[in-house]
Motif scaffolding. Structure first.
Motif, PDB file in Angstrom:
ATOM      1  N   ALA A  20      27.255  39.872 -34.922  1.00  0.00           N
ATOM      2  CA  ALA A  20      28.813  40.235 -36.229  1.00  0.00           C
ATOM      3  C   ALA A  20      28.547  41.290 -35.093  1.00  0.00           C
ATOM      4  N   VAL A  21      30.059  42.058 -35.278  1.00  0.00           N
ATOM      5  CA  VAL A  21      30.694  43.012 -34.758  1.00  0.00           C
ATOM      6  C   VAL A  21      30.801  43.799 -35.707  1.00  0.00           C
ATOM      7  N   ILE A  22      30.718  45.251 -36.072  1.00  0.00           N
ATOM      8  CA  ILE A  22      30.938  45.830 -36.988  1.00  0.00           C
ATOM      9  C   ILE A  22      31.620  47.113 -36.435  1.00  0.00           C
ATOM     10  N   VAL A  23      32.590  47.082 -37.401  1.00  0.00           N
ATOM     11  CA  VAL A  23      33.548  48.432 -36.685  1.00  0.00           C
ATOM     12  C   VAL A  23      33.439  49.363 -38.206  1.00  0.00           C
ATOM     13  N   LYS A  24      33.891  50.241 -37.921  1.00  0.00           N
ATOM     14  CA  LYS A  24      33.266  51.374 -39.399  1.00  0.00           C
ATOM     15  C   LYS A  24      34.768  52.667 -38.383  1.00  0.00           C
ATOM     16  N   ARG A  25      35.405  52.770 -39.477  1.00  0.00           N
ATOM     17  CA  ARG A  25      36.573  53.969 -39.108  1.00  0.00           C
ATOM     18  C   ARG A  25      37.637  54.999 -40.676  1.00  0.00           C
ATOM     19  N   VAL A  26      37.416  55.931 -39.756  1.00  0.00           N
ATOM     20  CA  VAL A  26      37.728  56.875 -41.036  1.00  0.00           C
ATOM     21  C   VAL A  26      39.507  56.611 -40.905  1.00  0.00           C
ATOM     22  N   GLU A  27      40.487  56.074 -40.968  1.00  0.00           N
ATOM     23  CA  GLU A  27      41.510  55.616 -41.092  1.00  0.00           C
ATOM     24  C   GLU A  27      41.981  55.008 -40.880  1.00  0.00           C
ATOM     25  N   LEU A  28      43.310  54.224 -41.765  1.00  0.00           N
ATOM     26  CA  LEU A  28      44.937  53.340 -41.266  1.00  0.00           C
ATOM     27  C   LEU A  28      44.663  53.318 -40.129  1.00  0.00           C
ATOM     28  N   GLY A  29      45.119  51.993 -39.762  1.00  0.00           N
ATOM     29  CA  GLY A  29      45.911  52.182 -38.204  1.00  0.00           C
ATOM     30  C   GLY A  29      45.155  50.784 -37.742  1.00  0.00           C
ATOM     31  N   SER A  30      46.640  50.132 -35.861  1.00  0.00           N
ATOM     32  CA  SER A  30      45.955  49.508 -35.265  1.00  0.00           C
ATOM     33  C   SER A  30      44.363  49.653 -34.799  1.00  0.00           C
ATOM     34  N   ILE A  31      44.542  48.297 -34.724  1.00  0.00           N
ATOM     35  CA  ILE A  31      43.116  48.084 -34.029  1.00  0.00           C
ATOM     36  C   ILE A  31      43.118  46.029 -33.332  1.00  0.00           C
ATOM     37  N   SER A  32      42.223  46.314 -32.342  1.00  0.00           N
ATOM     38  CA  SER A  32      41.982  45.125 -31.342  1.00  0.00           C
ATOM     39  C   SER A  32      40.919  45.133 -31.192  1.00  0.00           C
ATOM     40  N   VAL A  33      39.898  43.678 -31.522  1.00  0.00           N
ATOM     41  CA  VAL A  33      39.061  43.763 -31.547  1.00  0.00           C
ATOM     42  C   VAL A  33      38.484  42.621 -30.982  1.00  0.00           C
ATOM     43  N   GLN A  34      38.241  42.570 -29.570  1.00  0.00           N
ATOM     44  CA  GLN A  34      38.230  41.491 -28.598  1.00  0.00           C
ATOM     45  C   GLN A  34      36.784  40.970 -28.159  1.00  0.00           C
ATOM     46  N   VAL A  35      36.465  40.355 -26.931  1.00  0.00           N
ATOM     47  CA  VAL A  35      35.363  39.948 -26.422  1.00  0.00           C
ATOM     48  C   VAL A  35      35.944  39.242 -25.105  1.00  0.00           C
ATOM     49  N   LEU A  36      35.260  40.658 -23.994  1.00  0.00           N
ATOM     50  CA  LEU A  36      35.851  40.011 -22.545  1.00  0.00           C
ATOM     51  C   LEU A  36      34.958  40.404 -21.573  1.00  0.00           C
ATOM     52  N   ASN A  37      35.076  38.959 -21.279  1.00  0.00           N
ATOM     53  CA  ASN A  37      33.879  38.581 -19.871  1.00  0.00           C
ATOM     54  C   ASN A  37      34.187  40.089 -19.024  1.00  0.00           C
ATOM     55  N   GLY A  40      36.497  41.507 -17.299  1.00  0.00           N
ATOM     56  CA  GLY A  40      37.672  42.304 -17.868  1.00  0.00           C
ATOM     57  C   GLY A  40      38.866  41.206 -18.628  1.00  0.00           C
ATOM     58  N   ASP A  41      38.597  39.737 -18.839  1.00  0.00           N
ATOM     59  CA  ASP A  41      39.757  39.047 -19.272  1.00  0.00           C
ATOM     60  C   ASP A  41      38.760  38.599 -20.563  1.00  0.00           C
ATOM     61  N   THR A  42      39.660  38.201 -20.924  1.00  0.00           N
ATOM     62  CA  THR A  42      39.836  38.423 -23.164  1.00  0.00           C
ATOM     63  C   THR A  42      39.309  37.329 -23.236  1.00  0.00           C
ATOM     64  N   THR A  43      38.352  36.927 -23.730  1.00  0.00           N
ATOM     65  CA  THR A  43      37.873  35.646 -23.582  1.00  0.00           C
ATOM     66  C   THR A  43      37.346  35.070 -25.213  1.00  0.00           C
ATOM     67  N   ALA A  44      37.389  36.145 -26.313  1.00  0.00           N
ATOM     68  CA  ALA A  44      37.961  36.024 -27.251  1.00  0.00           C
ATOM     69  C   ALA A  44      38.484  36.901 -28.173  1.00  0.00           C
ATOM     70  N   LEU A  45      39.768  36.408 -28.940  1.00  0.00           N
ATOM     71  CA  LEU A  45      40.366  37.864 -30.064  1.00  0.00           C
ATOM     72  C   LEU A  45      39.426  37.715 -31.170  1.00  0.00           C
ATOM     73  N   LEU A  46      39.363  38.194 -31.833  1.00  0.00           N
ATOM     74  CA  LEU A  46      38.506  38.548 -32.982  1.00  0.00           C
ATOM     75  C   LEU A  46      39.496  38.733 -33.827  1.00  0.00           C
ATOM     76  N   TYR A  47      40.251  39.848 -34.079  1.00  0.00           N
ATOM     77  CA  TYR A  47      40.798  40.812 -34.555  1.00  0.00           C
ATOM     78  C   TYR A  47      42.322  41.751 -34.301  1.00  0.00           C
ATOM     79  N   GLU A  48      43.160  40.868 -34.518  1.00  0.00           N
ATOM     80  CA  GLU A  48      44.336  42.045 -33.912  1.00  0.00           C
ATOM     81  C   GLU A  48      45.588  42.348 -35.567  1.00  0.00           C
ATOM     82  N   GLY A  49      45.190  43.444 -35.323  1.00  0.00           N
ATOM     83  CA  GLY A  49      46.739  44.439 -36.882  1.00  0.00           C
ATOM     84  C   GLY A  49      45.682  45.519 -37.243  1.00  0.00           C
ATOM     85  N   MET A  50      46.088  45.605 -38.321  1.00  0.00           N
ATOM     86  CA  MET A  50      46.126  46.951 -39.935  1.00  0.00           C
ATOM     87  C   MET A  50      44.588  46.983 -40.363  1.00  0.00           C
ATOM     88  N   LEU A  51      43.867  48.341 -40.160  1.00  0.00           N
ATOM     89  CA  LEU A  51      43.068  48.346 -40.485  1.00  0.00           C
ATOM     90  C   LEU A  51      42.887  49.603 -41.184  1.00  0.00           C
TER      91      LEU A  51
END
Length: 93
Positions: A20-37, A40-51
């Motif tokens: 479980a990757v838990i992200v807490k934030r205080v305001e609206l904005g674009s965000i990217s949640v990734q798993v990298l080796n 620095g290469d992207t292994t998996a993109l968990l989320y990309e967009g507004m949050l």
């Protein structure tokens, strides 16, 4: 511009089959949640967009973007929102 505070936490689920990757934030904005080796290469993109504000949970099942299981080793969970980057190193066994 004031940078948006982001809190990042990573916890294994009870059966250890996913994280479980838990992200807490205080305001609206674009965000990217990734798993990298560690290179620095992207292994998996968990989320990309507004949050919006709040606490959000993204599950990583240990699979790479191509659907194959990630090899045992160390990976980085990376969250980017505007100028703010948070990283946490995890180990997959």
């Amino acid at each position: 511009a004031v940078s948006t505070p982001i809190n990042l936490d990573v916890q294994p689920h009870a059966n250890y089959s996913s994280l479980a990757v838990i992200v807490k934030r205080v305001e609206l904005g674009s965000i990217s949640v990734q798993v990298l080796n560690l290179e620095g290469d992207t292994t998996a993109l968990l989320y990309e967009g507004m949050l919006g504000p709040g606490s959000w949970v993204f599950d990583w099942d240990g699979n790479m973007a191509n659907g194959q299981k990630a090899q045992p080793g160390y990976y980085q969970i990376q969250v980017i929102s505007g100028p703010v980057t948070q990283k946490k190193v995890i180990q997959i066994k």
